[in-house]
Write an enzyme that holds these catalytic residues in place. Structure first.
Site, PDB file in Angstrom:
ATOM      1  N   ASP A  94       0.789  -1.225   0.000  1.00 32.62           N
ATOM      2  CA  ASP A  94       0.000   0.000   0.000  1.00 32.62           C
ATOM      3  C   ASP A  94       0.823   1.279   0.000  1.00 32.62           C
ATOM      4  OD1 ASP A  94       1.148  -0.172   2.484  1.00 32.62           O
ATOM      5  OD2 ASP A  94      -0.660  -0.939   3.453  1.00 32.62           O
ATOM      6  N   GLU A 116      -0.328  -9.201  -0.903  1.00 32.40           N
ATOM      7  CA  GLU A 116      -0.972  -8.610   0.275  1.00 32.40           C
ATOM      8  C   GLU A 116      -2.183  -7.768  -0.156  1.00 32.40           C
ATOM      9  OE1 GLU A 116       1.355  -7.184   3.996  1.00 32.40           O
ATOM     10  OE2 GLU A 116       0.409  -5.375   3.220  1.00 32.40           O
ATOM     11  N   GLU A 130      -1.978   4.858   3.162  1.00 30.86           N
ATOM     12  CA  GLU A 130      -1.931   3.443   2.760  1.00 30.86           C
ATOM     13  C   GLU A 130      -3.298   2.889   2.375  1.00 30.86           C
ATOM     14  OE1 GLU A 130      -0.408   4.767   5.335  1.00 30.86           O
ATOM     15  OE2 GLU A 130       1.700   4.156   5.322  1.00 30.86           O
ATOM     16  N   HIS A 204       5.829   4.652  13.995  1.00 29.17           N
ATOM     17  CA  HIS A 204       6.307   5.506  12.911  1.00 29.17           C
ATOM     18  C   HIS A 204       5.196   6.036  12.007  1.00 29.17           C
ATOM     19  CE1 HIS A 204       5.710   2.796   9.414  1.00 29.17           C
ATOM     20  NE2 HIS A 204       5.722   1.883  10.350  1.00 29.17           N
ATOM     21  N   ARG A 206       2.376   7.883   9.986  1.00 30.42           N
ATOM     22  CA  ARG A 206       2.101   9.292   9.725  1.00 30.42           C
ATOM     23  C   ARG A 206       1.001   9.851  10.643  1.00 30.42           C
ATOM     24  NH1 ARG A 206       2.926  12.355   4.713  1.00 30.42           N
ATOM     25  NH2 ARG A 206       4.185  10.600   4.067  1.00 30.42           N
ATOM     26  N   HIS A 237      12.481   4.767  13.842  1.00 30.39           N
ATOM     27  CA  HIS A 237      12.478   4.924  12.384  1.00 30.39           C
ATOM     28  C   HIS A 237      13.414   6.056  11.997  1.00 30.39           C
ATOM     29  CE1 HIS A 237      10.484   5.103   8.404  1.00 30.39           C
ATOM     30  NE2 HIS A 237      10.011   3.914   8.713  1.00 30.39           N
TER      31      HIS A 237
END
Ligand code: UDP
Length: 374
Positions: A94, A116, A130, A204, A206, A237
């Site tokens: 994604d 996936e 995503e 991590h 967004r 990250h």
């Protein structure tokens, strides 16, 4: 030209590596295209897993701008596809790389395989972007490789034909089972004192940048205060929006170790040694049940409901009070911990890549293609 594999982020690389090998074994001549979306993190993942890309995109976009990144990837992938005419293009998950790879292939009338496929949170804002990318990939995909029955159902609800969907399992399970025998001991594990329990923390996403990450860090501080026998490892990250907040909040905290991103063999060593995982990562939720480690998911929604349904993960969001309450229960009540740890991994059996290669071999065979399989 064989089958192009487009991968640019850490999870894509880790999930597509076994697919690349299975395609090779099946004689499908895979070509690995590194988009460079994740920069150093991607190269660390490639080295960790023994992938040497056949080709790297020139890049040059601004990675902080989703539009610039997506447009740049689309243009460069489109050019490569038009020059090289692969038999099919495989994308995973994604990301901007996955969406751009699928769209570029589709616009050049090259069949698209989506690994996936079918994960859905139901909320385009969570996880962002995503959820939108994976929804946009579905209608232009020819081969949907769904990890689970639930993912297949999600695709069917969007009108994808049953004969275009295969339930294969998620190849991250192939990767993690293989890596379980080849882990590398990271220095941070030497800090663990006898009798101490390890808690692995990653965050991590967004949606969690800023306030969410600060709340998660506050929960981590409260947890070490409340439980004097735990030590938290937080491989932060490399994204500066994440790293700066985490280092400012936890850099000096006792019994909390903020590290650089760990190589995959090191990360899996830490995961295996952990008593509990707190994470907003998708991949980590899929891997932890393979080592009987319960996961508290630091997100409000999930596109991996299978983990919650199987009892191996629980959604707790980013409210520090809730994180501390749920984590403390698992740290204090043996039965509660056992109940989550003793469940099977719902995401696969380690054979996903072999299945994907076999399906593509059959579907792309001249006889099948001539019969108008799509
Ligand atoms: N991972 C790693 N080193 C780290 C942290 C994570 O190798 O320091 C691996 C982890 O095992 C998992 C993947 O990176 O397979 C998850 O990537 P990330 O959390 O960045 O993305 P997501 O899965 O949320 O898309």
């Amino acid at each position: 030209m064989g089958i192009a594999i487009v991968a640019g982020t850490r999870p894509e690389i880790l999930k597509l590596a076994p697919v690349y090998r299975s395609l090779k074994t099946a004689g499908l001549e895979p070509v690995w295209i590194a988009t460079g979306q994740h920069g150093d993190l991607a190269q660390q993942a490639e080295e960790s897993i023994g992938i040497v890309p056949d080709m790297r995109l020139p890049g040059g976009w601004d990675p902080r701008s989703l539009t610039d990144l997506t447009a740049g990837l689309l243009g460069q992938l489109g050019l490569w596809i038009s020059e090289c005419s692969p038999r099919a293009v495989l994308v995973q998950g994604d990301t901007a790389s996955a969406y751009s790879g699928a769209l570029a292939a589709h616009l050049h009338r090259v069949p698209v395989g989506h690994v996936e496929a079918g994960l859905r949170s139901g909320d385009p804002a969570n996880p962002f972007p995503e959820e939108s990318f994976r929804r946009l990939i579905a209608p232009i995909t020819d081969f949907h490789f769904a990890p689970t029955r639930l993912a297949e159902k999600n695709l069917r609800l969007e009108g994808i034909k049953a004969r275009r969907i295969w339930i294969t399992g998620n190849p991250i399970i192939d990767t993690v089972l293989d890596m379980a025998a080849h882990t590398r001991h990271p220095a941070v594990l030497d800090a663990l004192k006898p009798g101490e329990r390890l808690v692995l923390l990653t965050a991590h996403r967004r949606e969690n940048w800023g306030e969410g990450i600060s709340s998660i860090c506050s929960a981590a501080r409260q947890l070490v205060e409340r439980h004097d026998d735990i030590r938290i490892v937080f491989p932060a990250h490399s994204n500066p929006r994440v790293r700066e907040t985490v280092l400012a909040e936890l850099g000096e905290a006792e019994r909390i170790h903020v590290t650089e991103p760990l190589s995959y063999p090191e990360f899996i060593a830490v995961l295996k040694a952990s008593h509990l995982v707190l994470s907003d990562s998708g991949g980590v939720q899929e891997e932890a049940p393979s080592f009987d480690v319960p996961v508290l998911v630091l997100r409000e929604t999930t596109e991996r409901q299978e983990a919650v349904d199987a009892g191996v993960a629980r959604l707790v969001g980013t409210d520090p009070e809730k994180i501390v309450r749920e984590a403390s229960r698992l740290l204090s009540e043996k039965a509660a911990h056992r109940e989550m740890a003793d469940r099977n991994n719902p995401f696969g059996d380690g054979q996903a890549s072999r299945r994907i290669a076999e399906i593509l071999k059959a579907e792309l065979s001249p006889a099948r293609a001539g019969a108008g399989a799509a």
